[in-house]
Design a protein around this motif. Structure first.
Motif, mmCIF file in Angstrom:
data_model
loop_
_atom_site.group_PDB
_atom_site.id
_atom_site.type_symbol
_atom_site.label_atom_id
_atom_site.label_comp_id
_atom_site.label_asym_id
_atom_site.label_seq_id
_atom_site.Cartn_x
_atom_site.Cartn_y
_atom_site.Cartn_z
ATOM 1 N N SER A 114 0.834 -1.195 0.000
ATOM 2 C CA SER A 114 0.000 0.000 0.000
ATOM 3 C C SER A 114 0.872 1.249 0.000
ATOM 4 O O SER A 114 1.987 1.244 0.534
ATOM 5 C CB SER A 114 -0.917 0.022 1.229
ATOM 6 O OG SER A 114 -1.762 -1.099 1.262
ATOM 7 N N ARG A 115 0.335 2.325 -0.562
ATOM 8 C CA ARG A 115 0.984 3.630 -0.500
ATOM 9 C C ARG A 115 0.569 4.314 0.796
ATOM 10 O O ARG A 115 -0.595 4.281 1.187
ATOM 11 C CB ARG A 115 0.575 4.460 -1.715
ATOM 12 C CG ARG A 115 1.330 5.770 -1.867
ATOM 13 C CD ARG A 115 1.078 6.354 -3.251
ATOM 14 N NE ARG A 115 1.714 7.668 -3.394
ATOM 15 C CZ ARG A 115 1.065 8.780 -3.670
ATOM 16 N NH1 ARG A 115 -0.249 8.745 -3.844
ATOM 17 N NH2 ARG A 115 1.704 9.925 -3.789
ATOM 18 N N TRP A 125 -3.836 4.045 -3.203
ATOM 19 C CA TRP A 125 -3.309 2.928 -4.000
ATOM 20 C C TRP A 125 -2.935 1.751 -3.113
ATOM 21 O O TRP A 125 -2.286 1.915 -2.070
ATOM 22 C CB TRP A 125 -2.074 3.355 -4.790
ATOM 23 C CG TRP A 125 -1.578 2.267 -5.710
ATOM 24 C CD1 TRP A 125 -1.907 2.081 -7.020
ATOM 25 C CD2 TRP A 125 -0.676 1.202 -5.368
ATOM 26 N NE1 TRP A 125 -1.270 0.970 -7.522
ATOM 27 C CE2 TRP A 125 -0.520 0.408 -6.528
ATOM 28 C CE3 TRP A 125 -0.004 0.841 -4.207
ATOM 29 C CZ2 TRP A 125 0.302 -0.710 -6.560
ATOM 30 C CZ3 TRP A 125 0.808 -0.297 -4.224
ATOM 31 C CH2 TRP A 125 0.948 -1.055 -5.393
ATOM 32 N N LEU A 136 5.016 3.211 -10.343
ATOM 33 C CA LEU A 136 4.227 3.718 -9.224
ATOM 34 C C LEU A 136 4.428 5.215 -9.033
ATOM 35 O O LEU A 136 5.479 5.769 -9.359
ATOM 36 C CB LEU A 136 4.618 2.986 -7.940
ATOM 37 C CG LEU A 136 4.421 1.464 -7.953
ATOM 38 C CD1 LEU A 136 4.856 0.869 -6.616
ATOM 39 C CD2 LEU A 136 2.981 1.101 -8.261
#
Length: 210
Positions: free
Chosen positions: A102-103, A108, A148
């Protein structure tokens, strides 16, 4: 032209199976950050959090990187297995992977919550040379996350074997006198891998630069 496969070693804390680091190659790409099983780690005060293919001039090597992943690089999470041909062929049905990344800021995330959904990320079994003993095959679990957005990312990768299973790659003993090199055992003399020796969850983290 021989197809190359990129493989990274399991973290020693999770395995106890590998005696020394080793690499193989599955379609290695430049400008790609590999989140492998042995990162993150800290050495001499420097924390390494990703790895990069050394390039076609040194095709069987990777370079451990500290700091942020450059903007525009693709990111791949990878796990791997070395064995005799039979063991490499069977491993996706014996040793299972799930993950979540996960960000830290934003919405995201990417997850493989069920092991059955992770089966498609295994490469075919392939014969491996390099410094490994003759008869070594490998198989890689590759999860491409693409390019990303800048930010901090964290998560985990879990590997689990519900039952004991056999393998045939004996990693030898580097500490023995004289050292015992790796070897492929005969099919009727396998190693029995116990789930308690292999199961574990590794925390991972990395940053993508702006």
């Amino acid at each position: 032209m021989k197809k190359l496969l990129l493989v990274f070693v399991f973290a020693a804390a999770l395995l106890g199976l590998l005696a020394a680091p080793a690499w193989a190659f599955y379609a290695p790409q430049q400008k790609t950050a590999y989140i492998t099983s042995y990162v993150p780690y800290t050495d001499a005060g420097v924390t390494y959090s990703w790895a990069e293919w050394a390039g076609p001039s040194d095709p069987y090597n990777v370079i451990d990187r500290s700091g942020s992943i450059p903007h525009g690089y693709k990111v791949v999470v990878t796990r791997e297995w070395f064995d005799a041909q039979l063991g490499a062929t069977l491993i996706p049905h014996e040793y299972f992977n799930t993950m979540r990344i996960s960000r830290s800021h934003g919405h995201w995330s990417f997850a493989i919550a069920k092991a059955a959904r992770g089966l498609r990320y295994w490469s075919p079994a392939y014969e491996f040379g390099g410094d490994f003993p003759a008869g070594t095959w490998a198989r890689d679990w590759w999860v491409p996350l693409g390019k990303l957005s800048p930010g901090d990312y964290s998560g985990w990768v879990t590997q689990s074997a519900p039952l004991a299973f056999v393998s045939w790659l004996d990693w030898g003993d580097e500490e023995a006198v004289p050292p015992i090199p790796p070897s492929i055992r005969p099919l009727d003399q396998p190693i029995v891998n116990q789930p308690a020796d292999l199961n574990g969850t590794q925390q991972v983290s990395f940053t993508v630069a702006r």
